[in-house]
Write a protein that holds these residues in place. Structure first.
Motif, PDB file in Angstrom:
ATOM      1  N   ALA A 268     138.962 -22.291 -44.838  1.00 32.80           N
ATOM      2  CA  ALA A 268     140.067 -22.435 -43.889  1.00 32.80           C
ATOM      3  C   ALA A 268     140.748 -23.793 -44.053  1.00 32.80           C
ATOM      4  O   ALA A 268     140.148 -24.742 -44.570  1.00 32.80           O
ATOM      5  CB  ALA A 268     139.552 -22.281 -42.463  1.00 32.80           C
ATOM      6  N   LYS A 269     141.985 -23.895 -43.619  1.00 28.61           N
ATOM      7  CA  LYS A 269     142.699 -25.160 -43.678  1.00 28.61           C
ATOM      8  C   LYS A 269     141.980 -26.214 -42.851  1.00 28.61           C
ATOM      9  O   LYS A 269     141.344 -25.911 -41.846  1.00 28.61           O
ATOM     10  CB  LYS A 269     144.128 -24.976 -43.169  1.00 28.61           C
ATOM     11  N   ALA A 270     142.100 -27.455 -43.271  1.00 30.98           N
ATOM     12  CA  ALA A 270     141.349 -28.541 -42.634  1.00 30.98           C
ATOM     13  C   ALA A 270     141.616 -28.623 -41.136  1.00 30.98           C
ATOM     14  O   ALA A 270     140.701 -28.901 -40.341  1.00 30.98           O
ATOM     15  CB  ALA A 270     141.694 -29.870 -43.302  1.00 30.98           C
ATOM     16  N   ALA A 271     142.848 -28.355 -40.697  1.00 30.09           N
ATOM     17  CA  ALA A 271     143.204 -28.509 -39.279  1.00 30.09           C
ATOM     18  C   ALA A 271     142.484 -27.527 -38.379  1.00 30.09           C
ATOM     19  O   ALA A 271     142.298 -27.792 -37.183  1.00 30.09           O
ATOM     20  CB  ALA A 271     144.711 -28.360 -39.099  1.00 30.09           C
ATOM     21  N   VAL A 272     142.064 -26.389 -38.938  1.00 27.54           N
ATOM     22  CA  VAL A 272     141.415 -25.366 -38.114  1.00 27.54           C
ATOM     23  C   VAL A 272     139.998 -25.049 -38.588  1.00 27.54           C
ATOM     24  O   VAL A 272     139.345 -24.175 -38.026  1.00 27.54           O
ATOM     25  CB  VAL A 272     142.254 -24.064 -38.086  1.00 27.54           C
TER      26      VAL A 272
END
Length: 312
Positions: A268-272
């Motif tokens: 998953a993307k780092a922000a989530v």
């Protein structure tokens, strides 16, 4: 003999429920949910055996109408769950006017939720979360009953009470949990006829050392939600059949928690990353709640097994 055992078990369950309700704080906010049973499937609140200390049923009232129901934990200054009937919004998200529950502070106050003023009475501060608790924290105000699941402007405005809010990390609130809320709304609009009943709540940390903001407001480790759609289309696509009449989910509110309940998607993307949501059958969620909260809970009477709407 089996029939007698079943009767005895039912009597014991009723006894525990009545005992739980009898020791709750009495006020017009309610010793039970009798003023707002319509927000529960078959007008039956979740049957629980909860340590009653500090729990307060609230029929959330705004502009002289009840809009949803909340079971509030006074010591944690957060709800354990909010229950509501989902419907499609007929307008945009309102500019939030944050409110509080006056009767948590003053038992003889008006049953209406009140907007926060510039100077907050100390009795209100002691009885529930206030806006200062969230200022300069690393948490957003996470709705259990989100405004996008409410139809009218007044329905949506009523969700902006801190008794319907928990400290939620932004990565969850605007990430995978938001995706889940929109997904449930799409299922309702596409496949449900009539009401969809939703109960959304939290799980605190399992360890004895709880997490807090401002040393006052309990931070949940997980969010959870379940819905009941008693009347749904008979021509459901095969891919959708597992989601009716009930389904549930658990979401991570701590990216550093273990993976025994919700695995982490490392791609998953780092922000989530670490705020994953795991979809699951209703029975699986109830089993997790029984273990983590040390309660026996039935979110929807009879597991929402009633009639479905047949369509040609």
């Amino acid at each position: 003999m089996p029939q007698r055992n079943s009767l005895q078990a039912s009597i014991e369950a009723l006894f525990f429920l009545l005992l739980w309700l009898s020791v709750l704080v009495i006020g017009e906010v309610g010793k039970d949910f009798s003023n707002c049973l319509g927000f529960f499937y078959d007008e039956i609140p979740p049957v629980t055996r909860i340590n009653a200390a500090g729990f307060q049923p609230i029929c959330q009232r705004y502009k002289n109408q009840y809009h949803f129901a909340t079971l509030y934990h006074r010591q944690h200054r957060t709800p354990l769950f909010s229950a509501y009937r989902l419907s499609s919004a007929d307008g945009k998200r309102p500019q939030p006017t944050w409110m509080y529950e006056a009767q948590l502070a003053f038992s003889h106050a008006s049953p209406e939720m009140k907007p926060f003023s510039k100077h907050v009475d100390q009795n209100v501060v002691e009885s529930q979360a206030v806006l200062d608790d969230y200022r300069n924290s690393s948490f957003t105000k996470g709705h259990l009953n989100p405004s996008l699941h409410q139809r009218t402007a007044e329905n949506r405005k009523a969700t902006f009470t801190l008794t319907n809010v928990v400290p939620q990390h932004k990565g969850s609130n605007s990430g995978p949990w938001n995706v889940l809320e929109n997904e449930v709304l799409r299922k309702y609009k596409t496949f449900c006829e009539g009401f969809m009943y939703v109960v959304t709540g939290v799980m605190p940390y399992k360890s004895a050392e709880a997490r807090w903001i401002n040393n006052r407001v309990s931070v949940p480790e997980y969010m959870w939600s379940a819905y009941c759609c008693p009347a749904y289309r008979s021509d459901l696509p095969k891919s959708e059949q597992q989601f009716f009449p009930t389904y549930a989910a658990v979401g991570r509110n701590d990216p550093n928690s273990g993976e025994e309940i919700v695995p982490v998607n490392v791609k998953a993307k780092a922000a989530v990353r670490g705020y994953d949501v795991r979809r699951m059958p209703l029975e699986t969620l109830e089993g997790i709640l029984a273990e983590r909260l040390a309660i026996q809970i039935s979110l929807f009477d009879g597991n929402c097994q009633t009639k479905r709407l047949l369509v040609s």
